[in-house]
Design an enzyme around this catalytic site. Structure first.
Site, short mmCIF file in Angstrom:
data_model
loop_
_atom_site.label_atom_id
_atom_site.label_comp_id
_atom_site.label_asym_id
_atom_site.label_seq_id
_atom_site.Cartn_x
_atom_site.Cartn_y
_atom_site.Cartn_z
N HIS A 244 0.82 -1.21 -0.01
CA HIS A 244 0.00 0.00 0.01
C HIS A 244 0.76 1.29 0.06
CE1 HIS A 244 -3.33 2.54 0.19
NE2 HIS A 244 -3.77 2.10 1.55
N TYR B 152 -0.57 7.35 2.98
CA TYR B 152 0.03 6.66 3.83
C TYR B 152 1.90 6.52 3.67
CZ TYR B 152 -4.62 5.33 5.16
OH TYR B 152 -6.02 5.67 5.10
N ARG C 276 -17.19 -0.01 -2.57
CA ARG C 276 -18.43 0.36 -1.92
C ARG C 276 -19.62 -0.20 -2.62
NH1 ARG C 276 -15.51 4.91 -1.34
NH2 ARG C 276 -15.67 6.24 0.65
#
Length: 362
Positions: free
Chosen positions: A176, A181, A323
């Site tokens: 990731h 991040y 989603r």
């Protein structure tokens, strides 16, 4: 088989039954990094829905790598073992499963989203966050700048987490490096003001990620697919951009990364992003064409015909559905029927098949 979306794809030794993949989605429901019964049901529901790959949520390589107190971890064997029943069930349904290994950096040490406050105190289990440089995200606490020795140690922790993941039975490792991040914090000049070998030039800013990807590939061998999720643009002037993403993808391909999972944004909270159906697909297409590498597309992909067009136009090699999968974990089954394709289903669901449905005694 006439649908591009439901055509198999083989990456190294792993064959995925189709190009409908479940995007990694944090559930904030782990206990000290250990997956819970919620995860069994959450991930298991996707496995009964006809997808080609399920990607497990951002999973910390050390306790301080988590986004929240409720995020999953892969820094010890107990956490790895807890994934095994989930992996076994997913495999029993003919589906592949991957894990997204992550470090939140300055965006970590939060409570779970439904708590009444955002930042976890030390008494609540919170920790001092770290980053490329001491620059805060929004109004979060100021992170500490990582030392060179700590950066090297984190690469080792990513390797260790990868090996635990392989031993647990995962089919794919994903790094990731998106959404603001830690790797992204090193990559973007907005958050990286270092003057050592990890800051300044493009080559220096990507060094941490490239070294980690190379080390993971060397340790997991040649058969396991290795993906990397990136934010292709910060959507901010002077930030990380698509041209740098293409250049990075070329280098990652050289060190053994097989696919770039293309997202965007997340580094700064006030970026101006115009969203809409498939708004990030052009980014995946640019990285795919520019770096000659496999990509997956993500971002408001909700319709079967939309997903089919993404694959058939060669804009991307797979779609990551997020989603919409939360709304309907069996979205792939519905999409296949809409496109006139008959795909393998879990046997217990066969009686509800519209295309060539089997006769039922009931």
């Amino acid at each position: 088989m006439t649908s591009s979306l439901f055509t198999p794809i083989k990456i190294r030794s792993v064959e995925f039954g189709n190009r409908v993949w479940v995007s990694p989605m944090c559930q904030y429901s782990a206990n000290d990094g250990v997956v819970s019964e919620w995860h069994r049901v959450h991930l298991g529901s996707f496995a009964t829905g006809g997808v080609g790959l399920i990607m497990v949520e951002a999973t910390g390589v050390e306790p301080e790598a988590r986004i929240s107190l409720g995020c999953t971890g892969m820094w010890n064997d107990k956490q790895a073992q807890a994934f095994k029943p989930i992996i076994d069930f997913v495999h029993s349904q003919g589906v592949k499963i991957g894990i997204q290994l992550a470090h939140a950096g300055r965006k970590g040490s939060t409570m779970v989203p439904w708590d009444d406050h955002e930042i976890a105190s030390a008494d609540e289990g919170g920790w001092e966050t770290v980053s490329a440089s001491p620059i805060s995200f929004r109004d979060f606490p100021l992170p500490r700048e990582l030392s060179v020795a700590e950066i090297t140690d984190l690469t080792t922790k990513f390797v260790d987490a990868s090996l635990r993941s392989v031993e647990a039975g995962f089919d794919v490792i994903e790094i990731h490096a998106a959404h603001g991040y830690l790797f992204h914090q090193f990559m973007s000049p907005i958050t990286n003001k270092r003057t050592d070998q990890y800051g300044g030039s493009f080559e220096n800013r990507i060094r941490f990620l490239v070294d980690t990807a190379k080390a993971i590939r060397e340790h997991i061998g040649n058969e396991m697919p290795l993906f990397t999720r990136i934010s292709a643009t910060d959507w901010v002037e002077g930030g990380w951009d698509v041209e740098e993403s293409i250049a990075l993808a070329k280098i990652l391909k050289e060190v053994g990364v097989d696919l770039i999972d293309v997202s965007s944004g997340g580094l700064v909270h006030d970026a101006k992003i115009t969203t809409g159906p498939g708004y990030q697909v052009p980014l995946a297409a640019q990285v795919k064409a520019g770096a000659d590498i496999l990509t997956s597309a993500v971002g408001i992909i909700t319709e079967a015909t939309q997903a089919e067009e993404i694959i058939s136009s060669k804009s991307s090699d797979a779609v990551m559905i997020g989603r919409q999968m939360l709304r309907n974990p069996r979205w792939a089954i519905s999409a296949a029927e809409e496109l006139g394709e008959k795909i393998p289903w879990s046997l217990q669901l066969e009686r509800s098949r519209r295309l060539g449905a089997r006769k039922s005694p009931q």
